[in-house]
Structure formats: structure tokens, C-alpha cells
Design an enzyme around this catalytic site. Structure first.
Site, PDB file in Angstrom:
ATOM      1  N   ASP A 192       0.875  -1.179   0.000  1.00 16.21           N
ATOM      2  CA  ASP A 192       0.000   0.000   0.000  1.00 16.21           C
ATOM      3  C   ASP A 192       0.906   1.221   0.000  1.00 16.21           C
ATOM      4  O   ASP A 192       2.133   1.100   0.091  1.00 16.21           O
ATOM      5  CB  ASP A 192      -0.951  -0.002   1.215  1.00 16.21           C
ATOM      6  CG  ASP A 192      -2.268   0.717   0.905  1.00 16.21           C
ATOM      7  OD1 ASP A 192      -2.210   1.871   0.455  1.00 16.21           O
ATOM      8  OD2 ASP A 192      -3.325   0.113   1.104  1.00 16.21           O
ATOM      9  N   HIS A 269      -3.547   2.809  -4.694  1.00 12.99           N
ATOM     10  CA  HIS A 269      -2.811   2.523  -3.453  1.00 12.99           C
ATOM     11  C   HIS A 269      -1.381   2.071  -3.774  1.00 12.99           C
ATOM     12  O   HIS A 269      -0.861   1.148  -3.147  1.00 12.99           O
ATOM     13  CB  HIS A 269      -3.528   1.440  -2.643  1.00 12.99           C
ATOM     14  CG  HIS A 269      -4.782   1.931  -1.964  1.00 12.99           C
ATOM     15  ND1 HIS A 269      -4.780   2.401  -0.673  1.00 12.99           N
ATOM     16  CD2 HIS A 269      -6.048   2.032  -2.407  1.00 12.99           C
ATOM     17  CE1 HIS A 269      -6.032   2.760  -0.345  1.00 12.99           C
ATOM     18  NE2 HIS A 269      -6.803   2.556  -1.382  1.00 12.99           N
ATOM     19  N   GLU A 325     -10.265   2.256  -5.004  1.00 15.46           N
ATOM     20  CA  GLU A 325      -9.956   3.663  -4.741  1.00 15.46           C
ATOM     21  C   GLU A 325      -8.863   4.259  -5.625  1.00 15.46           C
ATOM     22  O   GLU A 325      -8.073   5.072  -5.156  1.00 15.46           O
ATOM     23  CB  GLU A 325      -9.566   3.845  -3.263  1.00 15.46           C
ATOM     24  CG  GLU A 325     -10.687   3.500  -2.317  1.00 15.46           C
ATOM     25  CD  GLU A 325     -10.354   3.771  -0.868  1.00 15.46           C
ATOM     26  OE1 GLU A 325     -11.162   4.439  -0.204  1.00 15.46           O
ATOM     27  OE2 GLU A 325      -9.296   3.312  -0.378  1.00 15.46           O
ATOM     28  N   ASP A 418     -11.426  -1.652  12.174  1.00 14.70           N
ATOM     29  CA  ASP A 418     -10.535  -0.570  12.600  1.00 14.70           C
ATOM     30  C   ASP A 418     -11.335   0.530  13.312  1.00 14.70           C
ATOM     31  O   ASP A 418     -10.775   1.527  13.769  1.00 14.70           O
ATOM     32  CB  ASP A 418      -9.720   0.016  11.432  1.00 14.70           C
ATOM     33  CG  ASP A 418     -10.563   0.320  10.202  1.00 14.70           C
ATOM     34  OD1 ASP A 418     -11.748  -0.079  10.148  1.00 14.70           O
ATOM     35  OD2 ASP A 418     -10.028   0.955   9.278  1.00 14.70           O
ATOM     36  N   TRP A 466      -7.522  -2.516   9.073  1.00 14.52           N
ATOM     37  CA  TRP A 466      -6.530  -1.580   8.518  1.00 14.52           C
ATOM     38  C   TRP A 466      -5.749  -0.964   9.664  1.00 14.52           C
ATOM     39  O   TRP A 466      -6.267  -0.812  10.772  1.00 14.52           O
ATOM     40  CB  TRP A 466      -7.246  -0.497   7.700  1.00 14.52           C
ATOM     41  CG  TRP A 466      -8.155  -1.090   6.672  1.00 14.52           C
ATOM     42  CD1 TRP A 466      -9.512  -1.170   6.747  1.00 14.52           C
ATOM     43  CD2 TRP A 466      -7.778  -1.729   5.456  1.00 14.52           C
ATOM     44  NE1 TRP A 466      -9.998  -1.819   5.637  1.00 14.52           N
ATOM     45  CE2 TRP A 466      -8.974  -2.168   4.829  1.00 14.52           C
ATOM     46  CE3 TRP A 466      -6.563  -1.979   4.825  1.00 14.52           C
ATOM     47  CZ2 TRP A 466      -8.979  -2.837   3.609  1.00 14.52           C
ATOM     48  CZ3 TRP A 466      -6.570  -2.637   3.607  1.00 14.52           C
ATOM     49  CH2 TRP A 466      -7.754  -3.056   3.009  1.00 14.52           C
TER      50      TRP A 466
END
Ligand code: ACM
Ligand code: ZN
Length: 689
Positions: A192, A269, A325, A418, A466
Site C-alpha cells: 500500500d 494505493h 480507490e 478498525d 486496517w
């Protein structure tokens, strides 16, 4: 699902009484106390599991024998291997295909003479041992039959080691715990923007550079320009799994019948990839680019070379390729990306992304592997064989299932662990709203609206953790457990067997045991629970009265509209989360500026509203609240000016901004000003007494 009762006939046994399965998590499909053989029934009696058993395997190869023997020891059973079936004091494993209706299922028949475990596969036998382990640990093992099988084949947890790297030992500890509750997929988020975590020989800068940064913590790094540094340089922090370590982890997981699914993010990412290899950026060479340039052939050469190395390490049939994303903005400006679109007849940047995913799928399919991608891979056309992981809700999963694609449900509202699991002020820093164990447990992976045929494409469920704000291992475990156990039961047990009160009782016992063993789960027995104010509706003078939103506050954020213009006087107080459709969210310059009409002049003794501050997602207190009253709606008298110094503190907080006294009023103007920090104001109710 074929009828599991069928196989009980195999034993010529008829069930006697229902046992309560007090201690087994996930709760098994069928538990019966005592056994009958023909007309003769023996009621359930406590079983002496502390005896020394004669251990005998049928149909288990050498590798699985070793794995199962280790699980027998971990279950706390005293055994001696024997070469033939014993007549008493036995622990027999019979593993044969097609014995049971499900390949991960098992049956345990316990009589005074011993235990017979039946399973189609060694995985089933392993799960039987996890059940036995829990019975040993709780001291609750009775004669009888347990027949059990999972509802879903995919029961997963995502562990993010990009945002903060975790060691092999840490990962093994989580695998141990996953196996105990019959979770069977570890989705390893290896890459990432914040760091690349797997050795790749063909692109060494991914780990000699893009795996190291300063400072160590993601937040500090993120706020200081997101720069990487060379491995070994001063202050360099981070790390990566060497190939040998990754193989060791794969084997460790396989020994516990867990498959590791590696995730290599593309095309989004991918900031860290471009930090290490900036020549792969788009042609206009933007300063910050997070998506791979799809126009360049070199991008495909790189991704394919990386995947070649990945599939050599990870035997998983499924490779996760991300797909989420990705901003499309740079592709719009890039000559190479635009040329690719012209040449391939692609009409939008979404189709450009889809082109990449399809090409990568084709490549992996040619190597005998399949892809999983986040639900954005639906945009621009789904790759023909892809499995979709639905995270932005369930809609992506629904569409993919209807189109005949396998789906793993992981909607953020239930599966993004998370988020804080208790009163936010009592919890470490986190992302998103309140997500208690009960809500995770309430998740139903097959949406009601799917018909039965389409529902079959839902192959499982996954919790995602995450790690942007999770620096310490102990914090990571705190977030993961026990919510991952709720996902384990959602994934394994039939809905009609699930009951939250019973699950919670079992989960408390598991958490206590984990703490004894040195894990750091959230201590469930100390749970505070939901915000007390939200539990009952509030009565007050403004209840149901009209509210006028003055410009610009009438543009409250559409995704946080709650009950629209009725929200602030509907008597419903917010929970711990701003996404509960009780809190109303205001973004932008205006803050909150509203007038409540009480519809007649009356005596008013208090006016108050609550706000929250949760800095992670950008939710702040107001810096000033002004309250004014009027009898005619034209001439207002200011009755309060409440100033507040907004501090970027770590702990979430809730605060009332109000006035007390005595006045006459029909109209109340309540105005809350935003502080200098960019973000939301959230308010749930303006209470007038
Ligand atoms: C995701 O949370 N972006 C998959
Ligand atoms: Zn480009």
C-alpha cells in the site's frame, strides 16, 4: 446443503437428548448428548478426557498426520500412537472422501469407550480437534455426538502489514488464534502507499527503499510528506517479509488449514511503488501519484514479474489484486494512458482500469490462479472470472453475485474492525464509527433480497483490520479480538444457531483465556456499551417542532443528513457513532445555524446540544456556540456565548454546549461555529426545557 443427519446413520446411532454446547465457538450445527444403538440408549455422562488415548488414523497422509498430531497435543489430550484400532480408550480419526456432506465438516462421537472422529478431509478432522480443545479448556465434555460443518467456505481476516509492518511471530500468533475459531483465510495486505512488505528480486527497490520510512508511525509519516528512505539509513523504520519468511508463514498457516491470500494492490494505493520506480509515473510526472500508469507497457511487465514471484511463494488459488480507490485524474492527463484508451477503444478511465484488471486476470489465469478484487473492479466491466470482495456496502456483492461471480462480503459497516468497539473515549485511536461486537455478530452475509440461486455465489465473509493508527502489536490484537471471533461464527454457524447473548458469554470466556495466554484482546467483560443518551428518546419542549436551517447550514452533508430537517428535534439522541443516522453532519464553512420555532411563547429554562470530537476521521467540536431567543422571530436577544478551545487531542470526546437560566421565547437561534480545523461538526438534538 445436503442433510447432515444422513451421516449419523453411518454410525447406526440415534440421538438421545439435546446438549447445550456450552463452550464451543463457533456454535456447532448439531450437538446431542448420549448415544443409542438400536433400542439401547445411554444418556449423556461426563467424559473422562484426561485419560491417555490410543491414537489411530485411517486415511490420513503423512503431512496431515503430523498436523493433526500437533493439534491433538495443542488440544491438551494425552495420546499414544497405536498401529491398529483399539477396543477402548481410543481416539480414532477416519478421514475418507464423501463421508459427510461438507469437506470441512466433522463428526465426533464420544462414548465411554473412546472418541471416533469422522471427516472427509484432514481439515475437517482439524476442526474436530479445535472443538475438542475447547471442550478440554472449559472442562465441559460429555458423551454424545457433535456433527458440524461450516455455512461458508471462506471465513477470513485481513491483516494490514503495509501501514505498520508486523513480525512473523506476531502473524503466527494471530494464525494460532484464527485456527482455534475455524477461520480459514488470512488475507495479507502486503502493499500500500505506506510501505511494500514482500521481497521481490526483480524489483529490489520495493524493499530496499519503499519498505522504509521515517518516522515509524503512519500518522507522523503521513503528516511529514510521506517520504521513504533507504534500508539501513539513519532512523529508517519498517521492514518486509523475505521470501523465506513468507514461505515459513504460508507453511505455518497451512499446518493450521489456513490459506494465506496475498494482496498486491493495483492500480491504486501504489504510491510506494512509484516512489521506488518513478519512471512508471504518468507522462506529466505529477508530484504525488498513487495509481500506476496503465498506458505504459513497463507497468504490466513489472506487475507480471512481481506476480510471478508472488505465486511462487503463495500456493493460494486466489491472489488479491486490490483494485480499490484508484483516482482517475492522472490518467486523464497522461499521454500514455490516453493513447492506450484510443488504441484499445476504451471510452472512460473506468474502462481503462478494467482493461488492466482483465489483463492481469488473464495473466494469472494462465498460471492457474484466480483473482479477487475490491468491488471497484465492477466499474468499467468486471473481469470474466473475478471474485468480488464487497466493501463499500453490499451493493457490489449483490451485482457481482447476480452476474454469477463469487463474492466475499466485507461491508465496512459491519466488517471494518478498525472502528472503535466501545465508548470511543475508552478506546485507542481508530477510524470510523462505533462497531461493537454485537453489530459485527449481527451481520448476515446473504442479503435478504438475493434469491436462493444468487445467494449461492456468496462464498463467505471477512473482517478487515486496517492499521493506519495501529502502531503497537498490542493495539492490533485489541482491535482484532474478539470481533474476529464474531466473524468466525457468522461464517461458520447457521443463522438459526446464532444467539448474541450466548455468543457473548462464550466470547467473554475466550477473551479471558486469551488474556491469560498473553494476548491483548479487548476485555469484553468491561464493555461500557452504547451511549446511554441514545437508549431512550428524550422529551423536551422543542420535540417535533419545526427547524429552519439558515444559510449555509441548510447544506448539511447529504451522507449525514440523518432524519433531514426533523433530526434536531426528533427526540433521538445519537449513539457513539456519527454514521448512525441520528447525528447530523455539517461540512464546509458554515457550521450549524438553525432556528427552532416552539410555536408559542413559553418559559424556557435550558437549551443544550451535544457535539463530538473524533480527530481521526476529522470530526471536531465547535469553537463558539451562540444562543439567542426571540418572541416575535425578528428581534433576538443573545443569551449565551460559549467559547471552546478545540485541541487536536488523541481521545474522542462528547460535550454539551448549553445555557441554563429563565427566559420567555418562541424562537431559539442556535449557532455553532467551526474551528480552524477542517472537518465536520456533528450534532444530534437541540434540547429545550
Ligand atoms: C478499502 O477499504 N479501500 C478496500
Ligand atoms: Zn499514465
Amino acid at each position: 446443503m445436503r442433510n447432515i443427519r444422513l451421516f449419523l446413520v453411518v454410525f447406526a446411532l440415534v440421538v438421545c437428548a439435546q446438549l447445550s454446547a456450552q463452550s464451543i465457538t463457533p456454535v456447532p450445527a448439531i450437538v446431542r448428548g448420549g448415544v443409542c444403538n438400536g433400542e439401547v440408549c445411554v444418556p449423556a455422562t461426563p467424559f473422562d478426557y484426561k485419560q491417555s488415548f490410543k491414537l489411530f488414523f485411517v486415511g490420513v497422509d503423512d503431512v496431515d498426520t503430523q498436523r493433526l498430531e500437533a493439534a491433538v497435543v495443542a488440544a491438551g489430550l494425552d495420546v499414544k500412537r497405536v498401529k491398529k484400532r483399539a477396543k477402548s480408550g481410543y481416539l480414532h480419526f477416519e478421514v475418507k472422501p464423501e463421508m459427510l456432506p461438507n469437506d470441512e465438516g466433522y463428526a465426533i462421537v464420544t462414548t465411554d469407550e473412546g472418541i471416533i472422529v469422522t471427516a472427509n478431509t484432514a481439515a475437517g478432522a482439524f476442526y474436530a480437534l479445535q472443538t475438542m480443545r475447547q471442550m478440554v479448556e472449559s472442562g465441559d465434555w460429555q458423551t454424545g455426538i457433535i456433527a458440524d460443518y461450516p455455512r461458508f467456505e471462506y471465513r477470513g481476516v485481513l491483516v494490514d502489514i503495509s501501514r505498520h509492518f508486523r513480525t512473523l511471530d506476531f502473524l503466527k500468533r494471530q494464525i494460532d488464534m484464527m485456527a482455534r475459531v475455524k477461520l480459514n483465510r488470512l488475507h495479507l495486505h502486503l502493499t500500500d502507499a505506506a510501505g511494500w512488505r514482500l521481497q521481490v528480486d526483480s524489483y529490489p527497490r520495493l524493499t530496499s527503499y519503499a519498505a522504509w520510512r521515517t518516522p515509524h508511525d503512519w500518522k507522523g509519516w503521513s503528516n511529514s510528506g510521506k517520504k521513504f528512505v533507504d534500508e539501513g539509513s539513519e532512523g529508517a523504520s519498517g521492514g518486509y517479509l523475505t521470501k523465506a519468511e513468507a514461505r515459513e508463514l504460508v507453511e505455518y498457516a497451512a499446518d493450521r488449514y489456513i490459506t494465506i491470500i496475498p494482496e498486491i494492490e493495483m492500480p491504486g494505493h501504489s504510491d510506494e511503488v512509484l516512489a521506488a520506480y518513478p519512471e512508471l509515473k504518468c507522462t506529466h510526472n505529477p508530484e504525488n501519484q498513487g495509481e500506476l500508469c496503465i498506458g505504459k507497457e513497463a507497468t504490466f511487465e513489472m506487475m507480471q514479474a512481481i506476480l510471478d514471484e508472488v505465486i511462487e511463494i503463495f500456493p493460494s488459488e486466489y491472489i488479491h489484486i486490490g483494485g480499490d480507490e484508484a483516482s482517475k485524474e492522472n490518467w486523464k492527463l497522461c499521454e500514455d494512458c490516453q493513447r492506450r484508451m484510443r488504441e484499445e477503444g476504451l471510452e472512460s478511465e473506468e474502462e481503462l482500469q478494467s482493461y488492466m484488471i482483465r489483463r492481469i486476470e488473464q495473466y494469472l489465469n494462465s498460471k492457474g490462479r484466480q483473482i479477487i478484487g475490491w468491488d471497484e473492479i465492477l466499474e468499467g466491466g468486471l473481469a470474466p472470472n473475478a471474485t468480488v470482495m464487497s466493501w463499500r456496502g453490499e451493493e457490489g456483492g449483490r451485482i457481482a453475485a447476480a452476474a454469477g461471480h463469487n463474492v466475499i462480503m466485507s461491508p465496512h459497516g459491519y466488517c471494518y474492525i478498525d472502528a472503535p468497539q466501545d465508548a470511543p473515549y475508552s478506546q485507542p485511536e481508530s477510524i470510523g464509527g462505533y462497531l461493537p461486537l454485537e453489530k459485527v455478530y449481527s451481520y448476515e452475509p446473504i442479503p435478504e433480497t438475493l434469491d436462493e440461486e444468487v445467494g449461492k455465489y456468496i462464498s463467505g465473509v471477512q473482517a478487515n483490520l486496517w492499521a493506519e493508527f495501529i502502531v503497537e502489536d498490542s493495539h492490533y490484537e485489541h482491535m482484532l479480538w474478539p470481533r474476529a471471533i464474531a466473524i468466525a461464527e457468522v461464517g461458520w454457524s447457521m443463522p438459526e444457531r446464532r444467539d448474541y447473548a450466548d455468543f457473548r458469554r462464550r466470547a467473554v470466556a475466550i477473551v479471558d483465556r486469551m488474556i491469560e495466554e498473553g494476548y491483548t484482546p479487548f476485555d469484553l467483560k468491561n464493555e461500557i456499551g452504547n451511549r446511554p443518551e441514545s437508549l431512550t428518546d428524550v422529551e423536551h419542549l422543542a420535540l417535533g417542532k419545526p427547524v429552519t436551517y439558515l444559510y449555509p447550514s441548510r447544506y448539511y452533508a447529504p451522507q449525514y443528513a440523518a432524519a433531514g430537517d426533523a433530526t434536531l428535534t426528533d427526540g433521538k439522541r445519537g449513539t457513539w457513532t456519527y454514521s448512525d443516522k441520528r447525528w447530523q453532519g455539517f461540512l464546509g464553512r458554515g457550521g450549524v445555524d438553525v432556528v427552532i420555532d416552539l410555536e408559542e411563547v413559553m418559559t424556557v429554562r435550558s437549551i443544550a446540544a451535544d457535539f463530538m470530537q473524533i480527530c481521526g476521521p476529522g470530526v471536531f467540536m465547535p469553537c463558539l456556540v451562540e444562543i439567542a431567543v426571540s418572541e416575535d422571530g425578528e428581534n433576538y436577544t443573545k443569551i449565551a456565548d460559549i467559547e471552546w478551545e478545540v485541541i487536536l487531542d488523541e481521545l474522542p470526546s462528547f460535550k454539551t454546549f448549553g445555557w441554563e437560566g429563565e427566559t420567555r421565547a418562541r424562537y431559539i437561534r442556535y449557532k455553532a461555529h467551526r474551528s480552524k480545523y477542517t472537518g465536520f461538526l456533528f450534532v444530534d438534538e437541540i434540547i429545550v426545557k
